[in-house]
Design a protein around this motif. Structure first.
Motif, PDB file in Angstrom:
ATOM      1  N   GLU A 132     -32.148 -13.533  -6.654  1.00  0.00           N
ATOM      2  CA  GLU A 132     -32.276 -13.523  -7.727  1.00  0.00           C
ATOM      3  C   GLU A 132     -31.246 -13.016  -8.155  1.00  0.00           C
ATOM      4  N   LEU A 133     -29.817 -13.549  -8.099  1.00  0.00           N
ATOM      5  CA  LEU A 133     -28.153 -12.927  -7.779  1.00  0.00           C
ATOM      6  C   LEU A 133     -27.747 -14.164  -7.744  1.00  0.00           C
ATOM      7  N   GLY A 134     -28.305 -15.090  -6.543  1.00  0.00           N
ATOM      8  CA  GLY A 134     -27.858 -16.478  -6.591  1.00  0.00           C
ATOM      9  C   GLY A 134     -27.493 -16.397  -5.342  1.00  0.00           C
ATOM     10  N   MET A 187     -37.621  -3.072  -5.064  1.00  0.00           N
ATOM     11  CA  MET A 187     -37.826  -5.018  -5.261  1.00  0.00           C
ATOM     12  C   MET A 187     -37.281  -5.247  -3.232  1.00  0.00           C
ATOM     13  N   GLU A 188     -37.305  -5.950  -2.738  1.00  0.00           N
ATOM     14  CA  GLU A 188     -36.780  -6.121  -1.499  1.00  0.00           C
ATOM     15  C   GLU A 188     -35.286  -6.790  -1.496  1.00  0.00           C
ATOM     16  N   TRP A 189     -35.396  -6.876  -0.400  1.00  0.00           N
ATOM     17  CA  TRP A 189     -33.091  -7.219  -0.085  1.00  0.00           C
ATOM     18  C   TRP A 189     -33.813  -9.011  -0.752  1.00  0.00           C
ATOM     19  N   SER A 190     -33.934  -9.750   0.480  1.00  0.00           N
ATOM     20  CA  SER A 190     -34.425 -11.214  -0.286  1.00  0.00           C
ATOM     21  C   SER A 190     -34.245 -11.631  -1.128  1.00  0.00           C
ATOM     22  N   GLU A 191     -35.393 -10.721  -2.202  1.00  0.00           N
ATOM     23  CA  GLU A 191     -35.798 -11.181  -3.450  1.00  0.00           C
ATOM     24  C   GLU A 191     -34.185 -10.983  -4.491  1.00  0.00           C
ATOM     25  N   ALA A 192     -33.973 -10.166  -4.326  1.00  0.00           N
ATOM     26  CA  ALA A 192     -32.769  -9.303  -4.984  1.00  0.00           C
ATOM     27  C   ALA A 192     -31.558  -9.859  -5.141  1.00  0.00           C
ATOM     28  N   ILE A 193     -30.970 -10.228  -3.560  1.00  0.00           N
ATOM     29  CA  ILE A 193     -29.978 -11.355  -3.224  1.00  0.00           C
ATOM     30  C   ILE A 193     -30.131 -12.815  -3.743  1.00  0.00           C
ATOM     31  N   ASP A 237     -34.332  -8.951 -15.325  1.00  0.00           N
ATOM     32  CA  ASP A 237     -34.618  -9.244 -13.676  1.00  0.00           C
ATOM     33  C   ASP A 237     -33.133  -9.455 -12.909  1.00  0.00           C
ATOM     34  N   ALA A 238     -31.973  -9.816 -13.422  1.00  0.00           N
ATOM     35  CA  ALA A 238     -30.625  -9.916 -12.788  1.00  0.00           C
ATOM     36  C   ALA A 238     -30.509  -8.129 -12.610  1.00  0.00           C
ATOM     37  N   GLU A 239     -30.400  -7.039 -13.571  1.00  0.00           N
ATOM     38  CA  GLU A 239     -30.510  -5.918 -13.522  1.00  0.00           C
ATOM     39  C   GLU A 239     -31.238  -5.318 -12.650  1.00  0.00           C
ATOM     40  N   ARG A 240     -32.543  -5.543 -12.569  1.00  0.00           N
ATOM     41  CA  ARG A 240     -33.307  -4.787 -11.692  1.00  0.00           C
ATOM     42  C   ARG A 240     -32.775  -5.004  -9.677  1.00  0.00           C
ATOM     43  N   ALA A 241     -32.326  -6.816 -10.077  1.00  0.00           N
ATOM     44  CA  ALA A 241     -31.481  -6.728  -8.626  1.00  0.00           C
ATOM     45  C   ALA A 241     -30.482  -6.212  -8.333  1.00  0.00           C
ATOM     46  N   ALA A 249     -20.719  -4.106   0.760  1.00  0.00           N
ATOM     47  CA  ALA A 249     -22.166  -4.814  -0.043  1.00  0.00           C
ATOM     48  C   ALA A 249     -20.924  -6.437  -0.389  1.00  0.00           C
ATOM     49  N   ARG A 250     -19.606  -6.280  -1.285  1.00  0.00           N
ATOM     50  CA  ARG A 250     -18.804  -7.351  -1.501  1.00  0.00           C
ATOM     51  C   ARG A 250     -19.296  -8.348  -0.211  1.00  0.00           C
ATOM     52  N   ALA A 251     -18.999  -7.775   0.538  1.00  0.00           N
ATOM     53  CA  ALA A 251     -18.941  -9.312   1.795  1.00  0.00           C
ATOM     54  C   ALA A 251     -19.851  -9.684   1.808  1.00  0.00           C
ATOM     55  N   ALA A 252     -21.825  -9.312   1.712  1.00  0.00           N
ATOM     56  CA  ALA A 252     -22.128  -9.251   1.656  1.00  0.00           C
ATOM     57  C   ALA A 252     -22.762 -10.264   0.989  1.00  0.00           C
ATOM     58  N   LEU A 253     -22.439 -10.389  -0.963  1.00  0.00           N
ATOM     59  CA  LEU A 253     -22.736 -10.872  -1.862  1.00  0.00           C
ATOM     60  C   LEU A 253     -21.813 -12.345  -1.653  1.00  0.00           C
ATOM     61  N   ALA A 254     -21.685 -12.890  -1.077  1.00  0.00           N
ATOM     62  CA  ALA A 254     -20.613 -14.577  -0.770  1.00  0.00           C
ATOM     63  C   ALA A 254     -21.915 -15.087  -1.856  1.00  0.00           C
ATOM     64  N   GLY A 255     -20.958 -15.940  -2.465  1.00  0.00           N
ATOM     65  CA  GLY A 255     -21.347 -16.495  -3.418  1.00  0.00           C
ATOM     66  C   GLY A 255     -22.411 -15.880  -5.244  1.00  0.00           C
ATOM     67  N   VAL A 256     -22.202 -14.616  -5.096  1.00  0.00           N
ATOM     68  CA  VAL A 256     -22.275 -13.897  -6.145  1.00  0.00           C
ATOM     69  C   VAL A 256     -21.635 -13.863  -7.104  1.00  0.00           C
TER      70      VAL A 256
END
Length: 205
Positions: free
Chosen positions: A9-11, A1-7, A53-57, A85-92
């Motif tokens: 998917e997680l919101g 799964m590509e980065w953009s798709e995964a992110i 889907d969320a787990e794969r993301a 990774a935590r900093a990159a996942l703002a909004g998740v």
């Protein structure tokens, strides 16, 4: 799964990708490059294909970021990558962020509870190179040595022998698909490299 798709998917927002690319393009890297992260993302997606889907993301984000900080400082690098990774996942959602962090930290000792299917996918994929064709494995081993160039040959040799012996003493892969695909070749590759480094000892231990 590509980065953009995964992110997505997680919101979250995939805007951290340029910074991730820049990290993996650092000049001191030889093996732990974006190509390695992409390979882990690809292989972990295969191993996680039956998950939701969320787990794969979550697995995908962990794969893309697990070596985003790499200064040849085992333990420190993984903890710094988890923080990145935590900093990159703002909004998740926090639960997803914590899961990604935990998966990255699991790569320190390559261990996790047996029933953790997300960790199984990531950890097995991270070791897929050990079961690669001989020439690809040789490129991996040479790249890692170059990343640890600060250590003289005798120090590197003893450290690498210890690592190889530990890997050969354990079951490398947690899942049956990974064992079927990579285990036999991994044992051959590791044994060949171990023989090489043992042969370079001057004390004939």
């Amino acid at each position: 799964m590509e980065w953009s798709e995964a992110i997505t998917e997680l919101g979250g927002e995939p805007g951290a990708w340029p910074r991730l690319e820049a990290r993996y393009a650092e000049p001191h890297r030889r093996y732990h490059t974006l190509a390695h992260a992409a390979a882990v993302a690809r292989d972990s997606a295969w191993l996680a294909e039956d998950l939701g889907d969320a787990e794969r993301a979550i697995v995908a984000v962990a794969a893309w970021t697990h070596d985003v900080v790499y200064d040849a400082k085992p333990g420190e690098d993984e903890r710094a990558s988890a923080a990145w990774a935590r900093a990159a996942l703002a909004g998740v959602a926090e639960a997803h962020v914590e899961r990604v962090e935990g998966l990255i930290l699991a790569t320190i000792g390559h261990d996790a509870p047996p029933g953790d299917l997300l960790a199984t996918a990531l950890l097995d994929a991270d070791l897929a190179v050990l079961g690669a064709p001989e020439a690809q494995y040789a490129d991996y081993a040479r790249g890692v040595r170059e990343e640890y160039a600060k250590y003289p040959d005798d120090v590197w040799r003893e450290g690498r022998i210890a690592v190889l012996e530990r890997m050969l003493a354990r079951e490398l892969y947690r899942s049956e698909p990974a064992r079927t695909r990579w285990a036999s070749a991994a044992e051959r590759n590791l044994t060949t490299e171990l023989t090489h480094w043992r042969g370079g000892r001057t004390d004939h231990r």
